[in-house]
Design an enzyme around this catalytic site. Structure first.
Site, short mmCIF file in Angstrom:
data_model
loop_
_atom_site.label_atom_id
_atom_site.label_comp_id
_atom_site.label_asym_id
_atom_site.label_seq_id
_atom_site.Cartn_x
_atom_site.Cartn_y
_atom_site.Cartn_z
N LYS A 73 0.82 -1.23 0.00
CA LYS A 73 0.00 0.00 0.00
C LYS A 73 0.84 1.26 0.00
O LYS A 73 0.40 2.31 -0.46
CB LYS A 73 -0.96 -0.01 1.19
CG LYS A 73 -1.96 -1.14 1.07
CD LYS A 73 -3.28 -0.86 1.73
CE LYS A 73 -4.34 -1.81 1.18
NZ LYS A 73 -5.21 -2.37 2.17
N LYS B 187 -5.85 -11.47 -5.62
CA LYS B 187 -7.00 -11.83 -4.77
C LYS B 187 -8.20 -10.96 -5.12
O LYS B 187 -8.03 -9.84 -5.61
CB LYS B 187 -6.63 -11.69 -3.29
CG LYS B 187 -6.55 -10.27 -2.82
CD LYS B 187 -6.57 -10.17 -1.29
CE LYS B 187 -6.63 -8.71 -0.92
NZ LYS B 187 -6.72 -8.42 0.48
N LYS C 52 -12.25 -5.23 -3.96
CA LYS C 52 -13.03 -4.17 -4.61
C LYS C 52 -12.12 -3.23 -5.39
O LYS C 52 -12.45 -2.82 -6.49
CB LYS C 52 -13.80 -3.39 -3.55
CG LYS C 52 -14.71 -2.37 -4.17
CD LYS C 52 -15.26 -1.41 -3.18
CE LYS C 52 -16.12 -0.39 -3.91
NZ LYS C 52 -16.51 0.70 -3.04
P1 TYM Z 1 -10.70 -6.69 5.10
O1 TYM Z 1 -11.76 -5.71 5.36
O2 TYM Z 1 -9.75 -6.43 3.97
O3 TYM Z 1 -11.31 -8.12 4.82
C1 TYM Z 1 -12.22 -8.75 5.73
C2 TYM Z 1 -11.96 -10.25 5.80
O4 TYM Z 1 -12.13 -10.85 4.53
C3 TYM Z 1 -10.96 -11.58 4.17
N1 TYM Z 1 -10.79 -11.44 2.70
C4 TYM Z 1 -10.53 -12.46 1.88
N2 TYM Z 1 -10.38 -13.78 2.14
C5 TYM Z 1 -10.14 -14.58 1.08
N3 TYM Z 1 -10.03 -14.13 -0.21
C6 TYM Z 1 -10.16 -12.82 -0.50
N4 TYM Z 1 -10.08 -12.40 -1.76
C7 TYM Z 1 -10.43 -11.92 0.57
N5 TYM Z 1 -10.61 -10.56 0.66
C8 TYM Z 1 -10.82 -10.30 1.98
C9 TYM Z 1 -9.83 -10.92 4.95
O5 TYM Z 1 -8.76 -11.81 5.15
C10 TYM Z 1 -10.53 -10.57 6.25
O6 TYM Z 1 -10.56 -11.67 7.13
N6 TYM Z 1 -7.28 -5.68 8.62
C11 TYM Z 1 -8.52 -6.41 8.36
C12 TYM Z 1 -9.66 -6.01 9.25
C13 TYM Z 1 -9.39 -6.08 10.71
C14 TYM Z 1 -9.32 -7.26 11.51
C15 TYM Z 1 -9.09 -6.80 12.84
C16 TYM Z 1 -9.43 -8.62 11.23
C17 TYM Z 1 -9.20 -5.03 11.56
N7 TYM Z 1 -9.02 -5.47 12.84
C18 TYM Z 1 -8.94 -7.72 13.90
C19 TYM Z 1 -9.29 -9.53 12.29
C20 TYM Z 1 -9.06 -9.07 13.59
C21 TYM Z 1 -8.93 -6.16 6.92
O7 TYM Z 1 -8.52 -5.21 6.29
O8 TYM Z 1 -9.86 -6.98 6.44
#
Ligand code: TYM
Length: 333
Positions: free
Chosen positions: A111, A192, A195
């Site tokens: 990023k 992956k 959006k």
């Molecule tokens: P975020 O918002 O990007 O995604 C939410 C969850 O979806 C999973 N995910 C995917 N899994 C498989 N294939 C994909 N293409 C895919 N895209 C998204 C992500 O692995 C995630 O589990 N930093 C985190 C949010 C967060 C969090 C936390 C998670 C903040 N605090 C504490 C766990 C515990 C994030 O950006 O997820």
């Protein structure tokens, strides 16, 4: 009983990537564990965003999660910024986290690569994530594969805080609890599903939209014509989605027909579309109904935040004294 915590950013749409990687699994976990799920708006502001839409996107994410099956009678759903203790614990963790560990994070490297000036929030992002998890002393954290490195760092932060201040209170070292489908590829098979890459199927897409997006999805490159035999393992997107959405007997039929050129790729995609639509249609219907009742959704989030503030205070009431900080009356929280 071990507590489960996970989070999702309101910046990304709810698509079948984060649904299969995380949310579908959260729905199952709420029947087995005490679960807390956060819509992490304070994480989302580390990327360029429009403040005018953030409230709407946060509400939309809540609608999507409830429509996907999170049930406020079984789990706690809340918005991160409504629980200020997350930021307090994050600041505390700032004091024990080495900058070198943060600079190693793949997501940070990706990023920040194109930025001329890197906001400190982007670097410190995983510290806030560690605070999210450890504030609730969660032992299990269901996430997709892309978040595993952040969980390892959260474990390291817990270890460092424990080593410096932890006697007798100790944070659990969060355990990564991985989902069945760990990394869902985008429809272009390049990266992956996400959006920002425009390679998704939205959870609330209409049947027509689902088919329009699936039709051009990448398949096994060896199958140039209908008569060429294919290998399902080399079909990175459609086969992966069949395994996630279609029943086992259909997956077996897909494999047979691919290898024997019994179906063309378009036939295979049509069968897939039917199964995706069958699973998503009721979610879409529930979301449309919830959108008519935004105040009910806000009430669910407010109740969730109230519960989280209480739990978070319990943790901070252990953390602060151990760090030599006596706290004033915090009943105003
Ligand atoms: P975020 O918002 O990007 O995604 C939410 C969850 O979806 C999973 N995910 C995917 N899994 C498989 N294939 C994909 N293409 C895919 N895209 C998204 C992500 O692995 C995630 O589990 N930093 C985190 C949010 C967060 C969090 C936390 C998670 C903040 N605090 C504490 C766990 C515990 C994030 O950006 O997820």
């Amino acid at each position: 009983m071990s507590r489960v915590f996970s989070g999702i950013q309101p910046s990304g749409e709810l698509h079948i990537g984060n649904y299969l990687g995380a949310v579908r699994y959260w729905v199952e976990l709420q029947d087995q564990f005490e679960c807390i799920f956060g819509i992490v708006d304070l994480h989302a502001i580390t990327q360029p965003y429009d403040p005018a839409n953030l409230p709407e996107r946060t509400l939309e994410m809540a609608v999507g999660l409830l429509a996907a099956g999170l049930d406020p009678a079984k789990c706690t759903l809340f918005v991160q910024s409504q629980v200020p203790q997350h930021v307090e614990l994050m600041w505390i963790f700032n004091t024990v986290t080495p900058v070198g560990e943060l600079e190693r994070m793949t997501q940070y490297k990706e990023k920040s690569a194109s930025l001329e000036s890197i906001p400190a929030g982007l670097l410190n992002y995983p510290i806030l994530q560690a605070a999210d998890i450890l504030l609730y002393q969660a032992g299990q954290v269901p996430v997709g594969e892309d978040q595993v490195q952040h969980l390892e760092l959260a474990r390291e932060i817990a270890r460092r805080w424990n080593a410096r201040f932890g006697d007798p209170f100790r944070f659990p070292e969060p355990m990564a609890l991985l989902t069945g489908t760990q990394r869902i590829l985008g429809l272009d098979a390049r990266a992956k599903m996400s959006k920002s890459l425009g390679n998704t199927i939205g959870l609330l897409d209409t049947p027509e939209e689902i088919w329009d997006k699936l039709r051009p999805a990448i398949t096994d490159p060896a199958r140039k014509t209908r008569k060429d035999a294919g290998e399902p393992e080399r079909c990175p997107v459609v086969y992966q989605l069949h395994r996630a959405f279609s029943p086992p007997e259909v997956v077996a039929e897909v494999e047979r027909n691919c290898r024997s050129a019994g179906w063309g790729c378009l036939d295979c995609k049509r069968v897939l579309a039917d199964h995706v639509i069958a699973e998503l249609a009721p979610i879409r219907e529930r979301a449309l109904a919830l959108k008519q009742r935004p105040d009910d959704v806000r009430d669910i989030l407010a109740a969730g935040a109230e519960r989280c503030r209480k739990l978070a205070e319990e943790t901070l009431s252990l953390v602060y004294p151990q760090m030599g900080i006596s706290r004033p009356d915090r009943r105003f929280l």
